[in-house]
Design a protein around this motif. Sequence first.
Motif, PDB file in Angstrom:
ATOM      1  N   VAL A 187      39.227  40.356  35.318  1.00 56.95           N
ATOM      2  CA  VAL A 187      38.598  39.330  36.346  1.00 56.95           C
ATOM      3  C   VAL A 187      37.253  39.922  37.072  1.00 56.95           C
ATOM      4  O   VAL A 187      37.013  40.877  36.949  1.00 56.95           O
ATOM      5  CB  VAL A 187      39.674  39.246  37.198  1.00 56.95           C
ATOM      6  N   SER A 188      36.660  38.936  37.152  1.00 58.90           N
ATOM      7  CA  SER A 188      35.390  39.408  38.148  1.00 58.90           C
ATOM      8  C   SER A 188      35.565  39.255  39.769  1.00 58.90           C
ATOM      9  O   SER A 188      36.010  38.294  40.388  1.00 58.90           O
ATOM     10  CB  SER A 188      34.337  38.171  37.980  1.00 58.90           C
ATOM     11  N   GLY A 189      35.282  40.509  40.277  1.00 54.82           N
ATOM     12  CA  GLY A 189      35.373  40.537  41.595  1.00 54.82           C
ATOM     13  C   GLY A 189      34.262  39.730  42.297  1.00 54.82           C
ATOM     14  O   GLY A 189      34.318  39.323  43.395  1.00 54.82           O
ATOM     15  N   HIS A 190      32.911  39.418  41.636  1.00 51.94           N
ATOM     16  CA  HIS A 190      31.854  38.902  42.369  1.00 51.94           C
ATOM     17  C   HIS A 190      31.908  37.439  42.131  1.00 51.94           C
ATOM     18  O   HIS A 190      30.914  36.628  42.405  1.00 51.94           O
ATOM     19  CB  HIS A 190      30.637  39.449  41.704  1.00 51.94           C
ATOM     20  N   LYS A 191      32.985  36.781  41.524  1.00 54.41           N
ATOM     21  CA  LYS A 191      33.240  35.345  41.664  1.00 54.41           C
ATOM     22  C   LYS A 191      34.177  35.060  42.654  1.00 54.41           C
ATOM     23  O   LYS A 191      33.769  35.131  43.966  1.00 54.41           O
ATOM     24  CB  LYS A 191      33.819  34.914  40.266  1.00 54.41           C
ATOM     25  N   TYR A 192      35.350  34.360  42.490  1.00 52.94           N
ATOM     26  CA  TYR A 192      36.386  34.499  43.530  1.00 52.94           C
ATOM     27  C   TYR A 192      36.936  35.506  43.971  1.00 52.94           C
ATOM     28  O   TYR A 192      37.933  35.532  44.787  1.00 52.94           O
ATOM     29  CB  TYR A 192      37.368  33.124  42.946  1.00 52.94           C
ATOM     30  N   GLY A 193      36.663  36.487  43.639  1.00 48.32           N
ATOM     31  CA  GLY A 193      37.085  38.017  44.354  1.00 48.32           C
ATOM     32  C   GLY A 193      36.105  37.869  45.656  1.00 48.32           C
ATOM     33  O   GLY A 193      36.569  39.094  46.324  1.00 48.32           O
ATOM     34  N   LEU A 194      34.966  37.390  45.731  1.00 44.59           N
ATOM     35  CA  LEU A 194      34.408  37.271  47.175  1.00 44.59           C
ATOM     36  C   LEU A 194      33.621  38.518  47.535  1.00 44.59           C
ATOM     37  O   LEU A 194      33.261  38.813  48.605  1.00 44.59           O
ATOM     38  CB  LEU A 194      35.456  36.913  48.155  1.00 44.59           C
ATOM     39  N   VAL A 195      33.018  38.940  46.417  1.00 43.31           N
ATOM     40  CA  VAL A 195      31.988  40.079  46.423  1.00 43.31           C
ATOM     41  C   VAL A 195      30.812  39.690  45.782  1.00 43.31           C
ATOM     42  O   VAL A 195      30.756  39.213  44.810  1.00 43.31           O
ATOM     43  CB  VAL A 195      32.669  41.191  45.908  1.00 43.31           C
ATOM     44  N   TYR A 196      29.685  40.348  46.584  1.00 41.53           N
ATOM     45  CA  TYR A 196      28.385  40.097  45.871  1.00 41.53           C
ATOM     46  C   TYR A 196      28.239  40.912  44.344  1.00 41.53           C
ATOM     47  O   TYR A 196      29.135  41.797  44.240  1.00 41.53           O
ATOM     48  CB  TYR A 196      27.418  40.703  46.663  1.00 41.53           C
ATOM     49  N   PRO A 197      27.392  40.496  43.596  1.00 44.76           N
ATOM     50  CA  PRO A 197      27.475  40.993  42.114  1.00 44.76           C
ATOM     51  C   PRO A 197      26.885  42.308  42.230  1.00 44.76           C
ATOM     52  O   PRO A 197      26.236  42.737  43.176  1.00 44.76           O
ATOM     53  CB  PRO A 197      26.421  40.088  41.386  1.00 44.76           C
ATOM     54  N   GLY A 198      27.297  43.212  41.202  1.00 45.62           N
ATOM     55  CA  GLY A 198      28.318  42.969  40.286  1.00 45.62           C
ATOM     56  C   GLY A 198      29.213  43.841  40.145  1.00 45.62           C
ATOM     57  O   GLY A 198      29.307  45.113  40.259  1.00 45.62           O
ATOM     58  N   VAL A 199      30.552  43.300  39.929  1.00 43.80           N
ATOM     59  CA  VAL A 199      31.639  44.238  39.889  1.00 43.80           C
ATOM     60  C   VAL A 199      32.757  43.353  39.143  1.00 43.80           C
ATOM     61  O   VAL A 199      33.050  42.029  39.440  1.00 43.80           O
ATOM     62  CB  VAL A 199      32.334  44.564  41.270  1.00 43.80           C
ATOM     63  N   GLY A 200      33.372  43.965  38.172  1.00 48.38           N
ATOM     64  CA  GLY A 200      34.504  43.594  37.423  1.00 48.38           C
ATOM     65  C   GLY A 200      35.770  44.401  37.361  1.00 48.38           C
ATOM     66  O   GLY A 200      35.436  45.473  37.756  1.00 48.38           O
ATOM     67  N   TRP A 201      36.881  43.875  36.916  1.00 47.08           N
ATOM     68  CA  TRP A 201      37.876  44.520  36.568  1.00 47.08           C
ATOM     69  C   TRP A 201      38.692  44.299  35.444  1.00 47.08           C
ATOM     70  O   TRP A 201      38.591  43.225  34.822  1.00 47.08           O
ATOM     71  CB  TRP A 201      39.144  44.450  37.866  1.00 47.08           C
ATOM     72  N   ILE A 202      39.459  45.293  34.789  1.00 45.12           N
ATOM     73  CA  ILE A 202      40.074  45.225  33.801  1.00 45.12           C
ATOM     74  C   ILE A 202      41.521  45.966  33.732  1.00 45.12           C
ATOM     75  O   ILE A 202      41.393  47.115  34.364  1.00 45.12           O
ATOM     76  CB  ILE A 202      39.288  45.421  32.499  1.00 45.12           C
ATOM     77  N   VAL A 203      42.460  45.398  33.551  1.00 48.94           N
ATOM     78  CA  VAL A 203      43.822  46.102  33.327  1.00 48.94           C
ATOM     79  C   VAL A 203      44.582  46.003  32.321  1.00 48.94           C
ATOM     80  O   VAL A 203      44.384  44.681  31.616  1.00 48.94           O
ATOM     81  CB  VAL A 203      44.592  45.247  34.478  1.00 48.94           C
TER      82      VAL A 203
END
Length: 515
Positions: free
Chosen positions: A291-307
């Motif tokens: 999931v991208s934190g910097h899209k609808y996670g509402l954070v400026y680019p760039g941060v993503g996450w994987i689980v």
Amino acid sequence: MVHLASVPNDSVVDAPLVKGMEKIKLEQPGEDEITASVYGSRFAGEEMPNHSFPEQEMPKEVAYRMIKDHLSLDGNPVLNLASFVTTYMEEEAEKLMAEALPKNFIDYEEYPQTADIQNRCVSMIARLFNAPTESDDDNAMGTSSVGSSEAIMLATLAMKKRWQNKRKAEGKDYSRPNIIMSSAVQVCWEKAARYFELEEKYVNCTEDRYVIDPKTAVDLVDENTVGICSILGVTYTGHYEDTKAINDLLVERNIDCPIHVDAASGGFVAPFVVPELEWDFRLEKVISINVSGHKYGLVYPGVGWIVWRSPEYLPKELVFNINYLGADQASFTLNFSKGASQVLGQYYQFIRLGKHGYKSIMMNLTRTSDYLAACLKQLGFIIMSEGGGQGLPLVAFRLNPADKHSFDEFAVAHQLRERGWVVPAYTMAPDAGKLKMMRVVVREDFSRSRCDALVADIKMAVESLSKMDKKTIDTHLAHVKKTSTQSHKSKHNHAHYKGEKHSLQGKTGKTHAVC
């Protein structure tokens, strides 16, 4: 009473502070170094350094202003409706992130509290995606990344390595891995397959189906398939692919094939808008989610996450235990040093908004996108995206062929660009009949009033183009493509790499959508 001041004579004024200093000849500052005006300096009348490192320094005020002026020709991020990337955060979040700029996130020993905040974010996201937490012997795990592209690379690598290990243990050939996905995937999936040497098996879209077909996808599975990619929010039209249908077919046929869910855009939307939708770890075949934190996670680019569901799906040989700056740490990443700001920004949003806050924002975006779709339908456009929260909060639309316009979607996009809006036009994925479409991404700062302004400009653009003949339109578009600084004038593509024929865009003419 005011004291009397003694006026020093010349010998006192000219005397050095330290005896002997009068013998040292120091170069006097140049006129430009003490000028009171940025635009009164010589730098304002010279070309900015383009290719070679400058010989001399530049005053900080001048450097700031020169770069700021140069960037003034960029588009306005708020009006860039092509991108999912967050363009608004609260001042407190910005301040927190700015204060963390000097922190090297990878230095866990020096910044243990920052590392702990990443762990908190991973746990929150895993639970949001319904990761299994009931076992004392097994647990989900995850990590942050620069964005979903890096997260997808990690997921692909893990699926491939797990498949290879299984094949080796069975004494079978492991030289021809493949991965199954929709032809509407974002380009990072093509890169992952190419970089890690996997054959791409595509389920092509059609004129009336813009997502993967579950049965076709499962039919493509063979002994060399490392996994199936299912997209929660296709980049073009925002549709959620039917992960549950893929999962159920795999279970029904007793096929041992994992699913990775690319929730780059939908991972922070679906849980709050359609929580009953089964797409995540509630499905037994889903082993990893990005999931991208910097899209609808509402954070400026760039941060993503994987689980990952459990350690079983992340082979141990991919994880490196290293001692860095005094601390032992496990690392599975494509890079190493990176800033801590975005991770802290993500945690700020989690605790600032909570589930209720995220739901309020996502429901607002959904209502706004439904309103925009209704307005565009009234203007005669064909709506291609799902409404009512059944897809991402975006509107994909195209001109109605029955209206027999002398212009296409690209012409409308160029007209809107003249008003400052960036509303992209695309050519759809293979087997979709070369459909052209436009797309508006509804982000947090896209209010109802801004939506009304966009609708008015789209209406004006169509009316203006309708008054032109085809020759005039073609001449105008050719001029725009040739001269506009914001349209097709990129000098970043080396001539050696132009015209490639190995990607979906090169082979079929599909336009890769902006994320």
